[in-house]
Design an enzyme around this catalytic site. Structure first.
Site, mmCIF file in Angstrom:
data_model
loop_
_atom_site.group_PDB
_atom_site.id
_atom_site.type_symbol
_atom_site.label_atom_id
_atom_site.label_comp_id
_atom_site.label_asym_id
_atom_site.label_seq_id
_atom_site.Cartn_x
_atom_site.Cartn_y
_atom_site.Cartn_z
ATOM 1 N N SER A 1 -9.409 10.740 1.066
ATOM 2 C CA SER A 1 -8.601 9.855 1.289
ATOM 3 C C SER A 1 -9.011 8.736 0.511
ATOM 4 O O SER A 1 -7.875 7.670 0.128
ATOM 5 C CB SER A 1 -8.081 8.938 2.550
ATOM 6 O OG SER A 1 -8.961 8.592 3.707
ATOM 7 N N THR B 1 -7.203 5.414 4.817
ATOM 8 C CA THR B 1 -7.713 4.121 4.094
ATOM 9 C C THR B 1 -8.173 3.298 4.826
ATOM 10 O O THR B 1 -8.726 2.838 5.974
ATOM 11 C CB THR B 1 -6.399 3.148 3.657
ATOM 12 O OG1 THR B 1 -5.504 3.377 3.035
ATOM 13 C CG2 THR B 1 -6.867 1.819 3.146
ATOM 14 N N THR C 1 -8.410 2.778 -1.381
ATOM 15 C CA THR C 1 -7.678 4.150 -0.510
ATOM 16 C C THR C 1 -7.242 5.313 -2.347
ATOM 17 O O THR C 1 -7.354 4.655 -3.328
ATOM 18 C CB THR C 1 -6.368 4.110 0.096
ATOM 19 O OG1 THR C 1 -6.172 5.351 0.268
ATOM 20 C CG2 THR C 1 -5.699 3.254 -0.900
ATOM 21 N N ARG D 1 2.962 6.410 -7.716
ATOM 22 C CA ARG D 1 3.524 5.409 -6.194
ATOM 23 C C ARG D 1 2.201 4.907 -5.757
ATOM 24 O O ARG D 1 0.669 5.191 -6.444
ATOM 25 C CB ARG D 1 3.350 6.257 -5.379
ATOM 26 C CG ARG D 1 3.894 5.417 -4.094
ATOM 27 C CD ARG D 1 2.925 5.722 -3.140
ATOM 28 N NE ARG D 1 2.485 4.909 -1.408
ATOM 29 C CZ ARG D 1 2.056 5.173 -0.825
ATOM 30 N NH1 ARG D 1 0.560 5.079 -1.352
ATOM 31 N NH2 ARG D 1 1.896 5.229 0.415
ATOM 32 N N THR E 1 -3.824 0.174 7.296
ATOM 33 C CA THR E 1 -3.510 1.515 7.204
ATOM 34 C C THR E 1 -2.931 1.850 8.124
ATOM 35 O O THR E 1 -2.403 1.879 8.399
ATOM 36 C CB THR E 1 -5.871 2.045 7.595
ATOM 37 O OG1 THR E 1 -5.766 3.809 7.152
ATOM 38 C CG2 THR E 1 -5.401 2.153 9.488
ATOM 39 N N GLY E 2 -2.311 3.493 6.591
ATOM 40 C CA GLY E 2 -1.024 4.225 7.641
ATOM 41 C C GLY E 2 0.037 4.132 5.803
ATOM 42 O O GLY E 2 -0.694 3.865 5.177
#
Length: 327
Positions: free
Chosen positions: A85, A187, A205, A215, A238-239
């Site tokens: 990631s 991330t 990330t 994106r 993060t997320g």
């Protein structure tokens, strides 16, 4: 004396009296700066990234700056092909391209970011170059890549065989549309305080797996994925980046700490603000960590299982962030 001349002279005299009085007042009220000797070096990072926090702590323990610590710390994960990631080995977009996002921020509110960067292992270091060697804050795409080459970064294929094989398998079964893969949002965000009490932060990330080409999430956005105010503290996220951007999450958390909330209280409010915008719908992952000027830390998330790592004089501690539980 003519009226206009009288008013002009009167204004100047009044201004002079005011300025002199203000200066005298400032001199009278001036107090010696109080340095908080209780502040100790500390580093905090999203997820269980022992090698990254170890590296950052080595920098801090050798009297290095918080800025050097966070950069060198997250570089460990960028180069780790087993972390799919971040950096090299990151999962590609739906077209098979590994694109990286990163930002960095120092004690003086200087910041730099790169978005949609290809073929460079260490986007965080390119982001620092943007911060220190250009008049800009963000560079994107081809421009960011060309800038990296000009600064001596080497071109390298970031798509490993493992990530390629998983992508090809995904293409067989997917509907070939954006998918929220909550397991793929690891991330790394890192915050540090050095021996001088200065704070810096970094976030890097490879973004959402199999995303639409082009994106960009929250990670390279100052105020969303990362924010540092050396008078108050710092926060990182993060997320699902889209949700963090909507609330300018990291900036919000730092401002809440400015208002007196602890890092834990601020992280909880940041998450709850996102939840309220989604009418309690919890089919995605969001986590925040924060640190204040005192060296206090906090973490909170929507989904359980979010961990963050703290490294200080007491050694490393792996913390499981408290999570929001819907009633």
């Amino acid at each position: 004396m003519k009226r206009r001349k009288f008013l002009k002279n009167s204004s100047l005299s009044t201004a002079g009296i005011f300025s002199a009085s203000l200066l005298a007042s400032c001199e009278t009220d001036k107090k010696p700066q109080v340095v908080n000797k209780m502040i100790k070096p500390i580093v905090i990072a999203t997820w269980d990234v022992l090698n990254a926090t170890n590296k950052a702590w080595q920098v801090l323990n050798n009297a290095g700056t918080a800025l050097d610590a966070v950069e060198q710390g997250v570089m460990i994960e960028e180069a780790d092909i087993n972390n799919q990631s971040v950096g090299k080995g990151g999962r590609p977009d739906r077209d098979g391209n590994v694109t990286l996002d990163a930002c960095i921020m120092d004690k003086d509110s200087n910041c730099g970011a790169v978005l949609y960067l290809k073929n460079i292992v260490h986007p965080i270091s390119v982001a620092r170059k943007v911060m220190e060697e250009t008049p800009h804050v963000m560079l994107a795409g081809k421009g960011a890549e060309l800038f990296a080459y000009q600064k001596g970064f080497k071109k390298e294929n970031l798509l490993t065989e493992k990530s390629k094989a998983e992508w090809l398998e995904w293409k067989k079964t997917s509907k070939y549309q954006p998918v929220i893969n909550i397991e793929n949002h690891d991330t790394i965000g890192m915050l540090a305080i050095d021996s001088k009490g200065d704070i810096a932060g970094a976030c890097t990330t490879s973004g959402m797996a199999y995303k639409i080409g082009g994106r960009v999430g929250d990670s390279p956005i100052i105020g969303a994925g990362l924010f540092v105010d050396n008078e108050v503290g710092g926060a990182t996220a993060t997320g699902v980046g889209e949700e963090v951007v909507r609330t300018v999450g990291s900036f919000l958390i730092v401002e809440l700490m400015r208002q007196g909330k602890t890092p834990q209280e601020a992280c909880e409010e940041g998450v709850k603000r996102i939840i309220s915008k989604n009418n309690e719908k919890l089919d995605f992952q969001i986590g925040f960590i924060a640190i204040n000027k005192k060296g206090e830390t906090g973490g909170y998330c929507i989904q359980p299982g979010f961990t963050y790592r703290v490294y200080s004089e007491q050694g490393h501690i792996n913390k499981t962030a408290s999570s929001y539980i819907s009633s």
